[in-house]
Scaffold this motif. Structure first.
Motif, PDB file in Angstrom:
ATOM      1  N   ALA A  27       0.828  -1.208   0.000  1.00 53.86           N
ATOM      2  CA  ALA A  27       0.000   0.000   0.000  1.00 53.86           C
ATOM      3  C   ALA A  27       0.865   1.261   0.000  1.00 53.86           C
ATOM      4  CB  ALA A  27      -0.930   0.004   1.212  1.00 53.86           C
ATOM      5  N   VAL A  28       1.968   1.236   0.732  1.00 58.81           N
ATOM      6  CA  VAL A  28       2.876   2.389   0.771  1.00 58.81           C
ATOM      7  C   VAL A  28       3.527   2.588  -0.590  1.00 58.81           C
ATOM      8  CG1 VAL A  28       5.006   3.276   1.789  1.00 58.81           C
ATOM      9  CG2 VAL A  28       3.293   2.190   3.240  1.00 58.81           C
ATOM     10  N   LEU A  29       3.974   1.509  -1.211  1.00 64.13           N
ATOM     11  CA  LEU A  29       4.571   1.623  -2.544  1.00 64.13           C
ATOM     12  C   LEU A  29       3.569   2.160  -3.562  1.00 64.13           C
ATOM     13  CD1 LEU A  29       6.757  -1.573  -2.923  1.00 64.13           C
ATOM     14  CD2 LEU A  29       7.515   0.773  -2.692  1.00 64.13           C
ATOM     15  N   SER A  30       2.350   1.719  -3.453  1.00 59.13           N
ATOM     16  CA  SER A  30       1.315   2.178  -4.371  1.00 59.13           C
ATOM     17  C   SER A  30       1.069   3.681  -4.210  1.00 59.13           C
ATOM     18  CB  SER A  30       0.023   1.398  -4.126  1.00 59.13           C
ATOM     19  OG  SER A  30      -0.954   1.778  -5.049  1.00 59.13           O
ATOM     20  N   ARG A  31       1.025   4.143  -2.970  1.00 52.70           N
ATOM     21  CA  ARG A  31       0.848   5.600  -2.732  1.00 52.70           C
ATOM     22  C   ARG A  31       2.020   6.383  -3.287  1.00 52.70           C
ATOM     23  NH1 ARG A  31      -1.622   4.771   2.967  1.00 52.70           N
ATOM     24  NH2 ARG A  31       0.350   3.749   3.173  1.00 52.70           N
ATOM     25  N   TRP A  32       3.237   5.864  -3.083  1.00 52.04           N
ATOM     26  CA  TRP A  32       4.409   6.547  -3.635  1.00 52.04           C
ATOM     27  C   TRP A  32       4.308   6.628  -5.150  1.00 52.04           C
ATOM     28  CZ3 TRP A  32       8.823   3.676  -0.626  1.00 52.04           C
ATOM     29  CH2 TRP A  32       8.840   4.132   0.684  1.00 52.04           C
ATOM     30  N   TRP A  33       3.888   5.553  -5.804  1.00 51.20           N
ATOM     31  CA  TRP A  33       3.791   5.565  -7.261  1.00 51.20           C
ATOM     32  C   TRP A  33       2.752   6.579  -7.722  1.00 51.20           C
ATOM     33  CZ3 TRP A  33      -0.098   4.525 -10.765  1.00 51.20           C
ATOM     34  CH2 TRP A  33       0.313   4.506 -12.085  1.00 51.20           C
ATOM     35  N   TRP A  34       1.585   6.609  -7.042  1.00 55.96           N
ATOM     36  CA  TRP A  34       0.557   7.577  -7.434  1.00 55.96           C
ATOM     37  C   TRP A  34       1.041   9.003  -7.240  1.00 55.96           C
ATOM     38  CZ3 TRP A  34      -3.122   6.747 -10.626  1.00 55.96           C
ATOM     39  CH2 TRP A  34      -3.689   5.496 -10.734  1.00 55.96           C
ATOM     40  N   MET A  35       1.723   9.293  -6.150  1.00 56.74           N
ATOM     41  CA  MET A  35       2.250  10.652  -5.928  1.00 56.74           C
ATOM     42  C   MET A  35       3.274  11.010  -6.996  1.00 56.74           C
ATOM     43  SD  MET A  35       2.443  11.124  -1.761  1.00 56.74           S
ATOM     44  CE  MET A  35       3.973  10.284  -1.660  1.00 56.74           C
ATOM     45  N   ALA A  36       4.153  10.085  -7.337  1.00 58.80           N
ATOM     46  CA  ALA A  36       5.143  10.346  -8.379  1.00 58.80           C
ATOM     47  C   ALA A  36       4.471  10.560  -9.728  1.00 58.80           C
ATOM     48  CB  ALA A  36       6.148   9.192  -8.455  1.00 58.80           C
ATOM     49  N   SER A  37       3.411   9.823  -9.998  1.00 67.27           N
ATOM     50  CA  SER A  37       2.689   9.988 -11.262  1.00 67.27           C
ATOM     51  C   SER A  37       2.023  11.355 -11.342  1.00 67.27           C
ATOM     52  CB  SER A  37       1.629   8.893 -11.420  1.00 67.27           C
ATOM     53  OG  SER A  37       2.236   7.644 -11.481  1.00 67.27           O
TER      54      SER A  37
END
Length: 171
Positions: A27-37
């Motif tokens: 879940a943390v990795l997914s949030r990081w990816w969305w923020m980077a996107s």
């Protein structure tokens, strides 16, 4: 009257859930990816808007700016593919459940589940090669290998616990 799977799951006398230990939760990795996107999209929009106070770039954008935006998109896509591969195995686990009339062993790897259901009297627990190797649980013509998520020095203890539980199911 037939009982639901939930009711049957409450009847287990002994149960083990062996899961993969992740350094960073999915879940943390997914949030990081969305923020980077989102940040990449904002940077791309700012680089193309000539009227913005934040970006004094004149229209049309230069080749260098287009290359930068394409690089950001490529990095985002690569990160998404890596996250997908990571997430594909993040839910891997072994589940072992026992009661007096039934033993259920399931091994989930990459979304594929291999399972074994048999009577406890016919179940064998043995190392695949040696005491610190993975554990083969077999019975009634089927076998499942478990213990991948247990440190190698704890696998003998897990096998001993499984054997002990099998001997004491009727108690």
């Amino acid at each position: 009257m037939a009982r639901s799977a939930r009711d049957q799951a409450d009847d287990w006398q002994a149960e083990w859930l062996l899961m993969r230990q992740l350094p960073v939760p999915l879940a943390v990795l997914s949030r990081w990816w969305w923020m980077a996107s989102v940040l990449g999209l904002v940077a791309a929009l700012l680089s193309f808007s000539g009227a913005s106070d934040l970006s004094p770039v004149a229209w049309p954008p230069s080749v260098h700016e287009l290359q930068l935006v394409l690089a950001l998109v490529a990095v985002s896509l690569i990160a998404r593919l890596a996250l997908r591969a990571y997430g594909h195995h993040a839910q891997d686990h072994d589940h072992i459940a026992m009661r007096a009339d039934r033993v259920h062993v399931s091994c989930c790897r990459g979304g594929q589940t291999q399972s074994l259901d048999c009577h406890p009297r016919w179940l064998r627990v043995e190392p695949v090669q040696h005491d610190r190797s993975l554990i083969r649980v077999s019975g009634e013509g089927c076998s499942v290998v478990v213990g991948e998520f247990v440190p190698s020095d704890g696998r003998k203890q897990l096998a001993n616990e499984l054997r002990w539980a099998l001997r004491h199911l009727d108690d």
